[in-house]
Design an enzyme around this catalytic site. Structure first.
Site, PDB file in Angstrom:
ATOM      1  N   HIS A  24      -1.923  -5.537   1.658  1.00  0.00           N
ATOM      2  CA  HIS A  24      -3.496  -6.279   1.227  1.00  0.00           C
ATOM      3  C   HIS A  24      -2.680  -7.579   0.861  1.00  0.00           C
ATOM      4  O   HIS A  24      -1.784  -7.743   0.142  1.00  0.00           O
ATOM      5  CB  HIS A  24      -4.083  -5.767   0.076  1.00  0.00           C
ATOM      6  CG  HIS A  24      -5.212  -6.364  -0.252  1.00  0.00           C
ATOM      7  ND1 HIS A  24      -6.526  -6.557   0.399  1.00  0.00           N
ATOM      8  CD2 HIS A  24      -5.136  -7.202  -1.352  1.00  0.00           C
ATOM      9  CE1 HIS A  24      -7.113  -7.493  -0.391  1.00  0.00           C
ATOM     10  NE2 HIS A  24      -6.383  -7.990  -1.355  1.00  0.00           N
ATOM     11  N   LYS A  60       0.843  -1.168   0.133  1.00  0.00           N
ATOM     12  CA  LYS A  60      -0.077   0.032   0.099  1.00  0.00           C
ATOM     13  C   LYS A  60       1.067   1.368  -0.063  1.00  0.00           C
ATOM     14  O   LYS A  60       2.155   1.148   0.288  1.00  0.00           O
ATOM     15  CB  LYS A  60      -0.901  -0.003   1.119  1.00  0.00           C
ATOM     16  CG  LYS A  60      -2.118  -1.282   1.115  1.00  0.00           C
ATOM     17  CD  LYS A  60      -2.973  -1.201   2.547  1.00  0.00           C
ATOM     18  CE  LYS A  60      -3.950  -2.138   2.369  1.00  0.00           C
ATOM     19  NZ  LYS A  60      -4.755  -2.132   3.638  1.00  0.00           N
ATOM     20  N   ASN A  78      -1.862   0.093   7.500  1.00  0.00           N
ATOM     21  CA  ASN A  78      -1.358  -1.415   7.838  1.00  0.00           C
ATOM     22  C   ASN A  78      -0.581  -1.962   6.594  1.00  0.00           C
ATOM     23  O   ASN A  78      -0.498  -3.236   6.556  1.00  0.00           O
ATOM     24  CB  ASN A  78      -2.421  -2.128   7.998  1.00  0.00           C
ATOM     25  CG  ASN A  78      -3.340  -2.578   7.310  1.00  0.00           C
ATOM     26  OD1 ASN A  78      -3.432  -1.813   5.930  1.00  0.00           O
ATOM     27  ND2 ASN A  78      -4.482  -3.507   7.647  1.00  0.00           N
ATOM     28  N   PHE A 106     -15.281   3.152   7.512  1.00  0.00           N
ATOM     29  CA  PHE A 106     -13.871   3.588   7.268  1.00  0.00           C
ATOM     30  C   PHE A 106     -13.621   3.587   5.759  1.00  0.00           C
ATOM     31  O   PHE A 106     -12.535   3.993   5.157  1.00  0.00           O
ATOM     32  CB  PHE A 106     -13.023   2.809   7.686  1.00  0.00           C
ATOM     33  CG  PHE A 106     -13.180   1.256   7.425  1.00  0.00           C
ATOM     34  CD1 PHE A 106     -12.650   0.558   6.410  1.00  0.00           C
ATOM     35  CD2 PHE A 106     -13.792   0.450   8.313  1.00  0.00           C
ATOM     36  CE1 PHE A 106     -12.750  -0.629   5.921  1.00  0.00           C
ATOM     37  CE2 PHE A 106     -14.144  -0.804   7.901  1.00  0.00           C
ATOM     38  CZ  PHE A 106     -13.574  -1.457   6.893  1.00  0.00           C
ATOM     39  N   THR A 137      -5.505  -7.611  10.550  1.00  0.00           N
ATOM     40  CA  THR A 137      -5.651  -6.495  10.151  1.00  0.00           C
ATOM     41  C   THR A 137      -5.335  -5.283  10.671  1.00  0.00           C
ATOM     42  O   THR A 137      -4.896  -4.358  10.348  1.00  0.00           O
ATOM     43  CB  THR A 137      -7.287  -6.621  10.190  1.00  0.00           C
ATOM     44  OG1 THR A 137      -7.781  -7.593   9.084  1.00  0.00           O
ATOM     45  CG2 THR A 137      -7.644  -5.110   9.072  1.00  0.00           C
ATOM     46  N   ARG A 177       2.980  -6.841   9.406  1.00  0.00           N
ATOM     47  CA  ARG A 177       1.928  -5.816  10.072  1.00  0.00           C
ATOM     48  C   ARG A 177       2.526  -5.604  11.484  1.00  0.00           C
ATOM     49  O   ARG A 177       2.556  -4.466  12.116  1.00  0.00           O
ATOM     50  CB  ARG A 177       0.345  -5.947  10.100  1.00  0.00           C
ATOM     51  CG  ARG A 177      -0.075  -5.816   8.493  1.00  0.00           C
ATOM     52  CD  ARG A 177      -1.438  -6.320   8.688  1.00  0.00           C
ATOM     53  NE  ARG A 177      -2.283  -5.931   7.430  1.00  0.00           N
ATOM     54  CZ  ARG A 177      -3.180  -6.407   6.897  1.00  0.00           C
ATOM     55  NH1 ARG A 177      -3.831  -7.279   7.524  1.00  0.00           N
ATOM     56  NH2 ARG A 177      -3.989  -6.058   5.739  1.00  0.00           N
ATOM     57  N   ARG A 183      -1.596 -14.832   4.523  1.00  0.00           N
ATOM     58  CA  ARG A 183      -2.307 -14.015   5.345  1.00  0.00           C
ATOM     59  C   ARG A 183      -1.675 -13.985   6.838  1.00  0.00           C
ATOM     60  O   ARG A 183      -1.666 -13.509   7.664  1.00  0.00           O
ATOM     61  CB  ARG A 183      -3.950 -14.650   5.723  1.00  0.00           C
ATOM     62  CG  ARG A 183      -4.607 -14.468   4.332  1.00  0.00           C
ATOM     63  CD  ARG A 183      -5.279 -13.005   4.345  1.00  0.00           C
ATOM     64  NE  ARG A 183      -6.075 -12.531   5.371  1.00  0.00           N
ATOM     65  CZ  ARG A 183      -6.957 -11.538   5.307  1.00  0.00           C
ATOM     66  NH1 ARG A 183      -6.894 -10.435   4.301  1.00  0.00           N
ATOM     67  NH2 ARG A 183      -7.651 -11.147   6.506  1.00  0.00           N
ATOM     68  N   TYR A 213     -12.339  -2.873  -3.262  1.00  0.00           N
ATOM     69  CA  TYR A 213     -12.877  -2.820  -1.833  1.00  0.00           C
ATOM     70  C   TYR A 213     -14.412  -2.746  -1.790  1.00  0.00           C
ATOM     71  O   TYR A 213     -14.938  -2.361  -0.892  1.00  0.00           O
ATOM     72  CB  TYR A 213     -12.339  -1.576  -1.170  1.00  0.00           C
ATOM     73  CG  TYR A 213     -10.766  -2.014  -0.719  1.00  0.00           C
ATOM     74  CD1 TYR A 213     -10.589  -2.965   0.145  1.00  0.00           C
ATOM     75  CD2 TYR A 213      -9.850  -1.206  -0.875  1.00  0.00           C
ATOM     76  CE1 TYR A 213      -9.346  -3.387   0.522  1.00  0.00           C
ATOM     77  CE2 TYR A 213      -8.561  -1.248  -0.460  1.00  0.00           C
ATOM     78  CZ  TYR A 213      -8.152  -2.212   0.289  1.00  0.00           C
ATOM     79  OH  TYR A 213      -6.913  -2.584   0.772  1.00  0.00           O
ATOM     80  N   GLU A 260      -9.248 -10.863  -7.624  1.00  0.00           N
ATOM     81  CA  GLU A 260      -8.482  -9.713  -7.554  1.00  0.00           C
ATOM     82  C   GLU A 260      -7.238  -9.770  -8.122  1.00  0.00           C
ATOM     83  O   GLU A 260      -6.931  -8.559  -9.025  1.00  0.00           O
ATOM     84  CB  GLU A 260      -8.040  -9.576  -5.917  1.00  0.00           C
ATOM     85  CG  GLU A 260      -9.239  -9.301  -5.239  1.00  0.00           C
ATOM     86  CD  GLU A 260      -8.533  -9.380  -3.715  1.00  0.00           C
ATOM     87  OE1 GLU A 260      -7.381  -9.697  -3.277  1.00  0.00           O
ATOM     88  OE2 GLU A 260      -9.631  -9.021  -2.533  1.00  0.00           O
TER      89      GLU A 260
END
Ligand code: IDP
Ligand code: MG
Length: 149
Positions: free
Chosen positions: A115, A9, A112, A57, A91, A102, A85, A49, A126
């Site tokens: 993704h 990100k 964070n 948010f 998250t 993270r 993950r 998203y 995706e």
């Protein structure tokens, strides 16, 4: 064979953490089959998203993900969804275990860093949102027999 989409990100790129984060994923043994730097526009952000539309948010999330360039990576392999993950961590960085991306690099949920797709279905979807078929390389890796039994 699962596919997962990873996005480094804008905060990861702005903080100079592209190499540090990608090296963790690469050292884990994951095989990248697509990789590029792009700037996400609002339309792509909304599609990516879509499941979060209407949440409090959501406007901030759109602003965050479109704010500056990102690095997108397509990964393919056995069990890549769960593997990535776990390497990424929870998250909320405050809940993410030390040793996760993270947990080691982040402090707040809205910053964070990364993704990662959350199911095989979302992984396929995706990857196809962010990569054209010709941008995905299904290459033979000589280390594979030393990574997979
Ligand atoms: P994930 O990225 O771990 O899959 P999701 O629940 O799918 O988490 O949320 C997508 C993204 O939305 C998060 O990574 C984070 O950037 C942002 N987000 C989620 N919850 C919040 C929140 O409560 N405040 C601000 N941003 C949030
Ligand atoms: Mg998610």
């Amino acid at each position: 064979m699962e596919q997962s989409l990873i996005i480094l990100k804008p905060d990861a790129v702005q903080r100079g953490l592209i190499g540090a984060i990608l090296s963790r994923l690469e050292m884990r043994g994951l095989k990248f089959c697509g990789l590029k730097m792009i700037q996400i526009d609002e339309s792509l952000a909304r599609r990516h998203y879509a499941a979060h539309e209407g949440k409090p948010f959501f406007p901030g999330l759109l602003q965050y993900i479109t704010a500056s360039p990102v690095v997108v990576v397509a990964v393919q392999g056995k069990d890549v969804i769960q593997t990535i993950r776990h390497t990424v961590g929870a998250t909320k960085p405050i809940d993410a275990a030390p040793g996760t991306i993270r947990g080691d690099f982040g402090l707040e949920v809205g910053r964070n860093l990364i993704h990662a797709s959350d199911s095989p279905e979302s992984g396929q979807h995706e990857v196809s949102l962010f990569f054209q078929p010709h941008e995905l390389l299904l290459w033979e890796r000589s280390a594979d027999p030393w990574i997979y039994e």
